[in-house]
Write a protein that holds these residues in place. Structure first.
Motif, short mmCIF file in Angstrom:
data_model
loop_
_atom_site.label_atom_id
_atom_site.label_comp_id
_atom_site.label_asym_id
_atom_site.label_seq_id
_atom_site.Cartn_x
_atom_site.Cartn_y
_atom_site.Cartn_z
N GLN A 58 -9.00 12.96 -6.48
CA GLN A 58 -9.87 12.78 -7.65
C GLN A 58 -11.32 12.48 -7.27
N THR A 59 -11.61 12.41 -5.96
CA THR A 59 -12.91 11.95 -5.45
C THR A 59 -13.36 10.70 -6.19
N LYS A 60 -12.55 9.67 -6.03
CA LYS A 60 -12.78 8.45 -6.79
C LYS A 60 -12.62 7.25 -5.85
N VAL A 61 -13.49 6.27 -5.99
CA VAL A 61 -13.33 5.04 -5.21
C VAL A 61 -12.28 4.19 -5.93
N VAL A 62 -11.18 3.91 -5.26
CA VAL A 62 -10.11 3.17 -5.94
C VAL A 62 -10.11 1.69 -5.59
N TRP A 63 -10.69 1.36 -4.45
CA TRP A 63 -10.65 -0.05 -4.04
C TRP A 63 -11.78 -0.33 -3.06
N VAL A 64 -12.35 -1.53 -3.16
CA VAL A 64 -13.39 -1.95 -2.21
C VAL A 64 -13.09 -3.39 -1.81
N GLY A 65 -13.12 -3.67 -0.52
CA GLY A 65 -12.86 -5.05 -0.05
C GLY A 65 -13.90 -5.48 0.95
N GLN A 66 -14.08 -6.78 1.05
CA GLN A 66 -15.10 -7.31 1.96
C GLN A 66 -14.55 -7.40 3.37
N GLY A 67 -15.31 -6.87 4.34
CA GLY A 67 -14.89 -6.91 5.75
C GLY A 67 -14.32 -5.57 6.17
N ARG A 68 -14.02 -5.43 7.46
CA ARG A 68 -13.40 -4.17 7.93
C ARG A 68 -12.30 -4.47 8.93
N ARG A 69 -11.62 -5.58 8.67
CA ARG A 69 -10.52 -5.95 9.57
C ARG A 69 -9.21 -5.41 9.01
N GLY A 70 -8.17 -5.55 9.84
CA GLY A 70 -6.85 -5.13 9.38
C GLY A 70 -6.45 -5.88 8.13
N GLU A 71 -6.79 -7.18 8.10
CA GLU A 71 -6.43 -8.02 6.94
C GLU A 71 -7.09 -7.50 5.66
N THR A 72 -8.28 -6.92 5.81
CA THR A 72 -8.98 -6.38 4.64
C THR A 72 -8.13 -5.28 4.01
N LEU A 73 -7.67 -4.35 4.85
CA LEU A 73 -6.89 -3.23 4.34
C LEU A 73 -5.50 -3.70 3.87
N ASP A 74 -4.95 -4.73 4.55
CA ASP A 74 -3.65 -5.31 4.11
C ASP A 74 -3.74 -5.69 2.64
N LYS A 75 -4.90 -6.26 2.26
CA LYS A 75 -5.08 -6.71 0.87
C LYS A 75 -4.95 -5.53 -0.09
N PHE A 76 -5.52 -4.39 0.31
CA PHE A 76 -5.41 -3.19 -0.54
C PHE A 76 -3.95 -2.82 -0.74
N PHE A 77 -3.19 -2.75 0.35
CA PHE A 77 -1.79 -2.34 0.24
C PHE A 77 -0.99 -3.35 -0.59
N CYS A 78 -1.31 -4.63 -0.44
CA CYS A 78 -0.60 -5.65 -1.23
C CYS A 78 -0.92 -5.46 -2.72
N GLU A 79 -2.17 -5.12 -3.00
CA GLU A 79 -2.56 -4.96 -4.40
C GLU A 79 -1.88 -3.76 -5.06
N ILE A 80 -1.77 -2.66 -4.33
CA ILE A 80 -1.16 -1.48 -4.96
C ILE A 80 0.36 -1.59 -5.00
N GLY A 81 0.93 -2.42 -4.13
CA GLY A 81 2.38 -2.65 -4.15
C GLY A 81 3.15 -1.61 -3.34
N GLU A 82 4.35 -2.01 -2.95
CA GLU A 82 5.18 -1.20 -2.06
C GLU A 82 5.48 0.19 -2.66
N GLY A 83 5.81 0.21 -3.95
CA GLY A 83 6.19 1.47 -4.62
C GLY A 83 5.07 2.49 -4.55
N ASN A 84 3.85 2.10 -4.86
CA ASN A 84 2.72 3.02 -4.83
C ASN A 84 2.36 3.43 -3.39
N ALA A 85 2.53 2.50 -2.44
CA ALA A 85 2.21 2.81 -1.04
C ALA A 85 3.12 3.92 -0.52
N LYS A 86 4.34 3.99 -1.07
CA LYS A 86 5.31 5.01 -0.61
C LYS A 86 4.88 6.42 -1.01
N ASN A 87 4.02 6.54 -2.05
CA ASN A 87 3.58 7.88 -2.49
C ASN A 87 2.52 8.49 -1.58
#
Ligand SMILES: [Zn+2]
Length: 394
Positions: A174-203
């Motif tokens: 969709q060329t759309k920004v879906v999420w933005v988080g502060q920092g560029r560490r692994g923990e930053t991206l972990d937060k994204f995956f936690c927010e979208i949830g396991e079910g959505n991550a599987k897609n």
């Protein structure tokens, strides 16, 4: 014009116009309240009587050439459930000095103009404009939809000098920004995956990103089925940084005439040849003629770009081995180091043949974010900047 007609034009609930005043470029519309209808701002129940009141001016949409203010008594009420509370008006937010429709208009202007220009157009303070826009965007992006994420790109952008970064997740379909988080560490991206949830991550089928281990580790943990793809945009950006290092090293050991050829050549080496003018092309040719290492690195860059045109995993694999062989043959330490890195991350380079992620799209997004950054510069409000990034990609 009679007050009845103006009341009808005004079209606001529970008030009628009693008088109008014009002072300079401002018009003040005096309003009378309908009796016995006050709403508790806390629990929303209707209360029959006011507790006390004070006169308030509320900015509304402009009327012809006049900035328009509504003047009315705003009440505090005694609510049986909540005690003494401010009343809620249907046409203005509880603590706002603007009507909801005026705020919506400001937010619309802010979607196409910088805050400073909106402030100038509406004779409002820029802080007020920014807060109105921020509130509007906060509401707009309060319930994101993560249900159809299949093809993503993860990018980092610096938002302040001193190595402050944001991690930006794009939905490439969709060329759309879906999420933005502060920092560029692994923990930053972990937060994204936690927010979208396991079910959505599987897609998620594939994720384009930089050769950046913290991100890769996070993807493997939360979306192990997703193929990691190292796209052309990120890899060539890294290659360009290496060319710049080689250029600096060569400059420091060059003769006087060699230095002259290298000086000021950064732009020539990092820009696509098609975008250079005739005299720039000539200067580039002179430089490549006198410096063998820079010339080799430059030619290898053009060749490396072909990797992302390979149509199969096998083709990409043999292309990469061939390219790395040439780079190592140069015996330049930077090129050798870069080649080793490409071999280490070859899986993600080869994955591109299966998931041909469009790098031009990624580059476009990156450039657009830079423009938003310039526009938001000076506000020092990271939350607002993040909201503006999300708004930039509807
Ligand atoms: Zn109440």
């Amino acid at each position: 014009m009679s007050n009845d007609i103006i009341t009808e034009l005004l079209n606001l609930p529970q008030v009628s116009v009693s008088n109008i005043d014009i002072v300079g470029n401002t018009t003040i519309i005096y309003l009378t309240r309908e009796n016995g209808k006050f709403v508790c701002s806390c629990c929303r129940q209707t209360v029959g009587q006011g507790y006390d009141s004070r006169t308030q001016y509320i900015r509304d949409l402009s009327c012809f050439k006049y900035n328009t203010y509504l003047c009315l008594d705003k009440f505090r009420i005694y609510c049986p459930c909540c005690g003494v509370k401010v009343e809620e008006l249907k046409f203005a937010r509880v603590f706002s000095h603007c009507t909801i429709r005026f705020e919506d208009y400001i937010a619309k202007l802010c979607s196409i103009l910088p805050v400073s220009q909106v402030a100038e157009l509406t004779s409002l303070d820029w802080k007020t404009v920014k807060e109105i826009d921020k509130r509007y965007l906060t509401e707009k992006f309060s319930c994101p939809d993560y249900s159809c994420l299949e093809l993503l790109a993860i990018d980092e952008i610096s938002y302040k000098s001193g190595h402050k970064y944001l991690t930006v997740v794009l939905d490439l379909r969709q060329t759309k920004v879906v999420w933005v988080g502060q920092g560029r560490r692994g923990e930053t991206l972990d937060k994204f995956f936690c927010e979208i949830g396991e079910g959505n991550a599987k897609n998620i089928c594939a994720i384009a990103t930089d050769m950046w281990d913290p991100y890769i580790a996070s993807i493997r943990q939360y979306a192990p089925q997703a193929k990691v793809v190292f796209d052309k945009f990120h890899v060539i950006a890294e290659y360009n940084r290496m060319i710049d290092r080689i250029r600096n090293e060569e400059y420091s050991i060059a003769s006087k005439s060699g230095k002259k050829a290298i000086k000021g050549s950064r732009y020539l080496l990092l820009t696509n040849k098609e975008n250079l003018g005739q005299s720039q092309k000539e200067r580039l040719r002179e430089l490549l003629d006198v410096n063998k290492i820079i010339s080799t690195a430059y030619i290898l860059k053009d060749e490396l770009k072909m990797l992302w045109q390979c149509g199969s995993k096998e083709e990409a694999d043999s292309f990469l081995i061939d390219w790395v062989g040439k780079a190592i043959a140069s015996s330049n330490k930077d090129l050798c180091k870069f080649s080793k890195k490409l071999m280490r991350y070859s899986y993600g380079l080869i994955n591109h043949a299966m998931y041909p992620i469009n790098s031009a799209k990624l580059e476009g997004v990156n450039n657009k974010i830079k423009v938003i950054k310039r526009r938001s510069y000076g506000f020092h409000d990271l939350t607002y900047f993040i909201l503006k990034i999300k708004q930039g990609f509807p």
